[in-house]
Design a protein around this motif. Structure first.
Motif, PDB file in Angstrom:
ATOM      1  N   LEU A 102       0.835  -1.211   0.000  1.00 31.52           N
ATOM      2  CA  LEU A 102       0.000   0.000   0.000  1.00 31.52           C
ATOM      3  C   LEU A 102       0.864   1.253   0.000  1.00 31.52           C
ATOM      4  O   LEU A 102       0.554   2.230  -0.693  1.00 31.52           O
ATOM      5  CB  LEU A 102      -0.926  -0.006   1.222  1.00 31.52           C
ATOM      6  N   VAL A 103       1.950   1.226   0.775  1.00 32.08           N
ATOM      7  CA  VAL A 103       2.860   2.370   0.805  1.00 32.08           C
ATOM      8  C   VAL A 103       3.446   2.608  -0.588  1.00 32.08           C
ATOM      9  O   VAL A 103       3.495   3.750  -1.069  1.00 32.08           O
ATOM     10  CB  VAL A 103       3.988   2.144   1.835  1.00 32.08           C
ATOM     11  N   PRO A 114      11.414   9.961  -4.324  1.00 27.84           N
ATOM     12  CA  PRO A 114      12.311   9.096  -5.108  1.00 27.84           C
ATOM     13  C   PRO A 114      12.268   7.653  -4.594  1.00 27.84           C
ATOM     14  O   PRO A 114      12.132   7.422  -3.389  1.00 27.84           O
ATOM     15  CB  PRO A 114      13.693   9.713  -4.884  1.00 27.84           C
ATOM     16  N   PRO A 115      12.399   6.675  -5.474  1.00 28.59           N
ATOM     17  CA  PRO A 115      12.261   5.262  -5.081  1.00 28.59           C
ATOM     18  C   PRO A 115      13.270   4.784  -4.048  1.00 28.59           C
ATOM     19  O   PRO A 115      12.972   3.849  -3.290  1.00 28.59           O
ATOM     20  CB  PRO A 115      12.439   4.506  -6.404  1.00 28.59           C
ATOM     21  N   PHE A 116      14.451   5.390  -3.992  1.00 29.23           N
ATOM     22  CA  PHE A 116      15.471   4.880  -3.071  1.00 29.23           C
ATOM     23  C   PHE A 116      15.045   4.981  -1.611  1.00 29.23           C
ATOM     24  O   PHE A 116      15.621   4.319  -0.742  1.00 29.23           O
ATOM     25  CB  PHE A 116      16.813   5.598  -3.282  1.00 29.23           C
ATOM     26  N   ILE A 117      14.014   5.788  -1.330  1.00 27.80           N
ATOM     27  CA  ILE A 117      13.531   5.918   0.047  1.00 27.80           C
ATOM     28  C   ILE A 117      13.024   4.574   0.556  1.00 27.80           C
ATOM     29  O   ILE A 117      13.032   4.298   1.764  1.00 27.80           O
ATOM     30  CB  ILE A 117      12.425   6.990   0.138  1.00 27.80           C
ATOM     31  N   LEU A 118      12.591   3.694  -0.352  1.00 23.77           N
ATOM     32  CA  LEU A 118      12.108   2.370   0.048  1.00 23.77           C
ATOM     33  C   LEU A 118      13.220   1.512   0.641  1.00 23.77           C
ATOM     34  O   LEU A 118      12.948   0.615   1.447  1.00 23.77           O
ATOM     35  CB  LEU A 118      11.493   1.650  -1.159  1.00 23.77           C
ATOM     36  N   LEU A 119      14.454   1.776   0.261  1.00 25.77           N
ATOM     37  CA  LEU A 119      15.577   1.013   0.808  1.00 25.77           C
ATOM     38  C   LEU A 119      15.716   1.254   2.306  1.00 25.77           C
ATOM     39  O   LEU A 119      16.020   0.334   3.069  1.00 25.77           O
ATOM     40  CB  LEU A 119      16.872   1.385   0.081  1.00 25.77           C
ATOM     41  N   PHE A 121      13.204   2.094   4.221  1.00 20.74           N
ATOM     42  CA  PHE A 121      12.024   1.451   4.788  1.00 20.74           C
ATOM     43  C   PHE A 121      12.261  -0.047   4.967  1.00 20.74           C
ATOM     44  O   PHE A 121      11.866  -0.656   5.960  1.00 20.74           O
ATOM     45  CB  PHE A 121      10.836   1.711   3.861  1.00 20.74           C
ATOM     46  N   THR A 122      12.942  -0.648   4.006  1.00 21.06           N
ATOM     47  CA  THR A 122      13.160  -2.099   4.021  1.00 21.06           C
ATOM     48  C   THR A 122      14.273  -2.523   4.978  1.00 21.06           C
ATOM     49  O   THR A 122      14.108  -3.463   5.763  1.00 21.06           O
ATOM     50  CB  THR A 122      13.489  -2.601   2.602  1.00 21.06           C
ATOM     51  N   PHE A 123      15.398  -1.832   4.928  1.00 18.56           N
ATOM     52  CA  PHE A 123      16.585  -2.307   5.629  1.00 18.56           C
ATOM     53  C   PHE A 123      16.913  -1.546   6.926  1.00 18.56           C
ATOM     54  O   PHE A 123      17.822  -1.951   7.657  1.00 18.56           O
ATOM     55  CB  PHE A 123      17.795  -2.239   4.695  1.00 18.56           C
ATOM     56  N   ALA A 124      16.170  -0.488   7.222  1.00 15.25           N
ATOM     57  CA  ALA A 124      16.498   0.292   8.425  1.00 15.25           C
ATOM     58  C   ALA A 124      15.323   0.482   9.369  1.00 15.25           C
ATOM     59  O   ALA A 124      15.450   1.170  10.386  1.00 15.25           O
ATOM     60  CB  ALA A 124      17.051   1.668   8.024  1.00 15.25           C
ATOM     61  N   SER A 125      14.180  -0.127   9.065  1.00 14.95           N
ATOM     62  CA  SER A 125      12.985   0.105   9.888  1.00 14.95           C
ATOM     63  C   SER A 125      12.739  -1.076  10.829  1.00 14.95           C
ATOM     64  O   SER A 125      11.765  -1.821  10.671  1.00 14.95           O
ATOM     65  CB  SER A 125      11.763   0.352   9.009  1.00 14.95           C
TER      66      SER A 125
END
Length: 280
Positions: A102-103, A114-119, A121-125
């Motif tokens: 959904l995000v 920018p798409p890199f923000i998902l990195l 979200f995935t590896f630091a959250s």
């Protein structure tokens, strides 16, 4: 870095998230905080206790709206009456993937990030993963419904968005904190009259709990109430397991007590079983 590539990056991160969640569930120790309390409250509801003042768990009385009870009653059955924590963790791991999707969809729709923000979200959250897979809180469920509503609002599907938003509130009322923002969006996008209409839709979803409650009560089994029943007995084949409550309809001397103690009525009369025990 192009927002238009959000979906491609999102799919790759979603695949990575699948393995990360499995790794967390299998390798990181689960921490019990609220799950057992949720299950106790759901069991009480399923056993026929509809009085909020009597629904309690290990952390105290029930403080969440009816949508919480409906949703976690389903999880109660899916997890072996709330006892299979590993299954519950994998279910919440699935919820996390829905949440993540959904995000990604919302960010793709807005094309402002920018798409890199998902990195990150995935590896630091760590905390987000923990809330889902290691804590089994009800907050993520409420946020999933909220994000569905946000996506619908972006699509300008106001009717369905308001219904889903109200469902999110019915899971946990902290979603109400988004209400002022939603109010002004509705006001700007749809006008004052339509805003009142959409607020009415949100209210109707909450009010619907009343008719649902009445419907559930009509489904309760009836049986004959003997003058006395001892703690170990059962009537009409009903199980005595759990927090089963039984109320005799012979006022003014009728009483409602735990099935694990003596249930008595001054005269034989029709009784409404507060609900059948949900455990075999």
């Amino acid at each position: 870095f192009e927002p238009s590539e959000m979906l491609k990056v999102g799919v790759l991160c979603l695949i990575a998230e699948t393995f990360i969640n499995i790794l967390i569930i299998e390798k990181v120790r689960y921490t019990e905080i609220d799950w057992q309390a949720y299950m106790s409250q759901a069991e009480g509801f399923l056993n026929g206790t509809y009085d909020y003042t009597k629904l309690r768990g290990g952390t105290g009385p029930l403080v969440y709206p009816a949508g919480f009870l409906y949703f976690f009653s389903g999880l109660y059955y899916l997890t072996g009456y709330g006892t299979n924590i590993k299954v519950a963790q994998y279910i919440f791991g699935g919820f996390y993937l829905v949440f993540y999707s959904l995000v990604v969809l919302i960010l793709k729709k807005t094309e402002m990030v920018p798409p890199f923000i998902l990195l990150f979200f995935t590896f630091a959250s760590y905390r987000v993963h923990s809330i889902f897979a290691l804590r089994l809180f009800n907050d993520p469920i409420a946020m999933i419904f909220l994000y569905i509503a946000v996506y619908l609002f972006i699509e300008k599907k106001w009717n369905l968005g308001c219904i889903v938003f109200s469902l999110a509130v019915s899971i946990k009322m902290n979603v109400m904190l988004f209400s002022p923002g939603l109010f002004f969006i509705l006001l700007v996008e749809t006008g004052a009259f339509n805003t009142l209409y959409y607020i009415g839709i949100c209210g109707c979803v909450q009010f619907h709990d009343g008719p649902c409650h009445s419907f559930l009560k009509t489904q309760l089994a009836t049986s004959t109430c003997p003058s006395t029943l001892d703690a170990g007995s059962s009537s009409s084949g009903l199980s005595t397991t759990g927090s089963f409550l039984r109320t005799c309809s012979c006022p003014p001397t009728s009483i409602s007590v735990s099935w694990s103690s003596i249930s008595a009525c001054s005269s034989p009369s029709t009784c409404y079983a507060g609900g059948r025990s949900v455990r075999p």
